[in-house]
Design a protein around this motif. Structure first.
Motif, PDB file in Angstrom:
ATOM      1  N   LEU A  60       0.819  -1.201   0.000  1.00 30.20           N
ATOM      2  CA  LEU A  60       0.000   0.000   0.000  1.00 30.20           C
ATOM      3  C   LEU A  60       0.852   1.250   0.000  1.00 30.20           C
ATOM      4  N   SER A  61       2.033   1.189   0.591  1.00 28.51           N
ATOM      5  CA  SER A  61       2.917   2.345   0.679  1.00 28.51           C
ATOM      6  C   SER A  61       4.312   1.949   0.231  1.00 28.51           C
ATOM      7  N   ASN A  62       5.174   2.940   0.040  1.00 30.12           N
ATOM      8  CA  ASN A  62       6.541   2.674  -0.404  1.00 30.12           C
ATOM      9  C   ASN A  62       7.411   2.327   0.798  1.00 30.12           C
ATOM     10  N   ARG A  63       7.285   1.103   1.275  1.00 29.36           N
ATOM     11  CA  ARG A  63       8.096   0.663   2.404  1.00 29.36           C
ATOM     12  C   ARG A  63       9.370   0.013   1.888  1.00 29.36           C
ATOM     13  N   LYS A  64      10.484   0.312   2.546  1.00 30.77           N
ATOM     14  CA  LYS A  64      11.753  -0.276   2.141  1.00 30.77           C
ATOM     15  C   LYS A  64      11.758  -1.758   2.489  1.00 30.77           C
ATOM     16  N   LEU A  65      12.422  -2.531   1.650  1.00 28.64           N
ATOM     17  CA  LEU A  65      12.576  -3.964   1.880  1.00 28.64           C
ATOM     18  C   LEU A  65      14.020  -4.233   2.232  1.00 28.64           C
ATOM     19  N   CYS A  66      14.283  -4.561   3.508  1.00 28.43           N
ATOM     20  CA  CYS A  66      15.649  -4.771   3.996  1.00 28.43           C
ATOM     21  C   CYS A  66      16.542  -3.567   3.682  1.00 28.43           C
ATOM     22  N   GLY A  67      15.980  -2.388   3.810  1.00 31.52           N
ATOM     23  CA  GLY A  67      16.735  -1.163   3.597  1.00 31.52           C
ATOM     24  C   GLY A  67      16.788  -0.683   2.168  1.00 31.52           C
ATOM     25  N   VAL A  68      16.204  -1.437   1.244  1.00 31.95           N
ATOM     26  CA  VAL A  68      16.249  -1.068  -0.175  1.00 31.95           C
ATOM     27  C   VAL A  68      14.980  -0.296  -0.549  1.00 31.95           C
ATOM     28  N   ASP A  69      15.149   0.871  -1.129  1.00 31.09           N
ATOM     29  CA  ASP A  69      14.032   1.677  -1.608  1.00 31.09           C
ATOM     30  C   ASP A  69      13.772   1.309  -3.063  1.00 31.09           C
ATOM     31  N   LEU A  70      12.785   0.442  -3.284  1.00 32.81           N
ATOM     32  CA  LEU A  70      12.544  -0.079  -4.627  1.00 32.81           C
ATOM     33  C   LEU A  70      12.152   1.013  -5.603  1.00 32.81           C
ATOM     34  N   GLN A  71      11.304   1.944  -5.180  1.00 30.97           N
ATOM     35  CA  GLN A  71      10.856   2.996  -6.088  1.00 30.97           C
ATOM     36  C   GLN A  71      11.995   3.916  -6.483  1.00 30.97           C
ATOM     37  N   LYS A  72      12.863   4.220  -5.534  1.00 29.45           N
ATOM     38  CA  LYS A  72      13.964   5.151  -5.803  1.00 29.45           C
ATOM     39  C   LYS A  72      15.106   4.486  -6.554  1.00 29.45           C
ATOM     40  N   ASP A  73      15.473   3.275  -6.144  1.00 34.32           N
ATOM     41  CA  ASP A  73      16.670   2.622  -6.673  1.00 34.32           C
ATOM     42  C   ASP A  73      16.413   1.700  -7.863  1.00 34.32           C
ATOM     43  N   PHE A  74      15.145   1.346  -8.098  1.00 28.58           N
ATOM     44  CA  PHE A  74      14.857   0.382  -9.149  1.00 28.58           C
ATOM     45  C   PHE A  74      13.702   0.829 -10.032  1.00 28.58           C
ATOM     46  N   ASP A  75      13.821   2.019 -10.584  1.00 24.04           N
ATOM     47  CA  ASP A  75      12.897   2.456 -11.634  1.00 24.04           C
ATOM     48  C   ASP A  75      11.433   2.358 -11.217  1.00 24.04           C
ATOM     49  N   ASN A  76      11.112   2.911 -10.017  1.00 21.08           N
ATOM     50  CA  ASN A  76       9.732   2.931  -9.543  1.00 21.08           C
ATOM     51  C   ASN A  76       9.117   1.542  -9.412  1.00 21.08           C
ATOM     52  N   ALA A  77       9.940   0.565  -9.058  1.00 20.24           N
ATOM     53  CA  ALA A  77       9.422  -0.791  -8.871  1.00 20.24           C
ATOM     54  C   ALA A  77       8.458  -0.819  -7.699  1.00 20.24           C
ATOM     55  N   ARG A  78       7.443  -1.671  -7.803  1.00 21.19           N
ATOM     56  CA  ARG A  78       6.432  -1.812  -6.747  1.00 21.19           C
ATOM     57  C   ARG A  78       6.604  -3.162  -6.052  1.00 21.19           C
ATOM     58  N   LEU A  79       6.636  -3.118  -4.742  1.00 20.78           N
ATOM     59  CA  LEU A  79       6.790  -4.327  -3.948  1.00 20.78           C
ATOM     60  C   LEU A  79       5.474  -5.086  -3.867  1.00 20.78           C
ATOM     61  N   PHE A  80       5.531  -6.407  -3.990  1.00 18.22           N
ATOM     62  CA  PHE A  80       4.340  -7.225  -3.763  1.00 18.22           C
ATOM     63  C   PHE A  80       4.723  -8.493  -3.024  1.00 18.22           C
ATOM     64  N   VAL A  81       3.753  -9.072  -2.344  1.00 21.18           N
ATOM     65  CA  VAL A  81       3.919 -10.370  -1.702  1.00 21.18           C
ATOM     66  C   VAL A  81       2.884 -11.314  -2.299  1.00 21.18           C
ATOM     67  N   ASP A  82       3.181 -12.592  -2.232  1.00 19.75           N
ATOM     68  CA  ASP A  82       2.280 -13.588  -2.788  1.00 19.75           C
ATOM     69  C   ASP A  82       2.272 -14.792  -1.854  1.00 19.75           C
ATOM     70  N   MET A  83       1.159 -15.468  -1.807  1.00 22.86           N
ATOM     71  CA  MET A  83       1.065 -16.689  -1.006  1.00 22.86           C
ATOM     72  C   MET A  83       0.685 -17.862  -1.893  1.00 22.86           C
ATOM     73  N   ASN A  84       1.105 -19.031  -1.488  1.00 22.49           N
ATOM     74  CA  ASN A  84       0.765 -20.263  -2.191  1.00 22.49           C
ATOM     75  C   ASN A  84      -0.283 -21.006  -1.365  1.00 22.49           C
TER      76      ASN A  84
END
Length: 242
Positions: A54-78
């Motif tokens: 829902l928000s731009n939360r860092k993943l293990c200190g990595v800012d996906l939007q800033k460092d990876f071309d506005n990438a969006r984080l998602f999680v998935d379950m099996n």
């Protein structure tokens, strides 16, 4: 079904995280998943269980939007993996479905029955289910998957083109968004200390020294120990609460 009365703004479960991924502006997705997980559903647009952050939360200190071309984080379950205590909210149903594109009856039906909201909690990639109203013992738990979820499912079955949403549906979506952020704010306030402790534990997982569990705001050692025990036994407590 709720096994006892549950107050509004209560966390009932974490959302299972079997895969963590990011989707780039180019349309490509990259995903990491549990070792030994044979099901390889890495496209968040087609996976029925993928949730974008829902928000731009860092993943293990990595800012996906800033460092990876506005990438969006998602999680998935099996859904084929084992269900663990306190990690079941990915299996909560929607009380309604979209039967055709432009179905204006979906949101009123879905939102009237909804009593759980899936929201981000503490640090990425955690998501939790939180009650949006008081829930009585014996009541079924419902979330609202959203209009887009059901329309995308229809399109995958029929190969039809996307039809623009009506003003009524867009208004329902704005109202649902307001309610979602209200649930986020209420949970952040109620579980502020637990969120901080969980974040601190996560930040120090690879440290050779034990993580510090004191903060300028929460100086009582007894309260900190109590909250740390709450984190450690969260799955058991959540199971008893839903």
């Amino acid at each position: 079904l709720a096994s006892k009365d549950i107050a509004k703004s209560t966390i009932i479960s974490f959302y299972p995280v079997h895969r963590i991924g990011c989707k780039f502006e180019s349309g490509l997705s990259h995903c990491m998943q549990l070792a030994g997980d044979k099901d390889n559903m890495i496209d968040p647009e087609t996976s029925a269980y993928a949730l974008f952050s829902l928000s731009n939360r860092k993943l293990c200190g990595v800012d996906l939007q800033k460092d990876f071309d506005n990438a969006r984080l998602f999680v998935d379950m099996n859904p084929n993996n084992n269900v663990h205590d306190g990690w079941f909210c990915g299996f909560i149903n929607d009380a309604a479905t979209v039967n055709f594109q432009g179905d204006a009856e979906y949101y009123p039906k879905s939102r009237s029955a909804q009593n759980i909201e899936i929201i981000p909690f503490s640090i990425a990639p955690f998501q939790v289910g939180v009650t949006t109203k008081d829930v009585k013992k014996g009541e079924e738990l419902f979330v609202s998957y959203g209009y887009n979820y059901w329309v995308n499912a229809l399109i995958r079955q029929t190969d039809d083109a996307w039809i623009p949403k009506s003003a009524t549906i867009e208004q329902h979506e704005r109202e649902a968004e307001v309610e979602m952020y209200a649930a986020v704010n209420a949970a952040d306030k109620k579980y502020e200390e637990e969120s901080w402790v969980l974040s601190n534990i996560f930040d120090n997982m690879n440290s050779e020294t034990p993580p510090s569990i004191s903060s300028p705001k929460y100086t009582s050692a007894g309260r900190i120990r109590k909250r740390l025990n709450w984190i450690r036994s969260l799955a058991t407590k959540l199971k008893r609460g839903a």
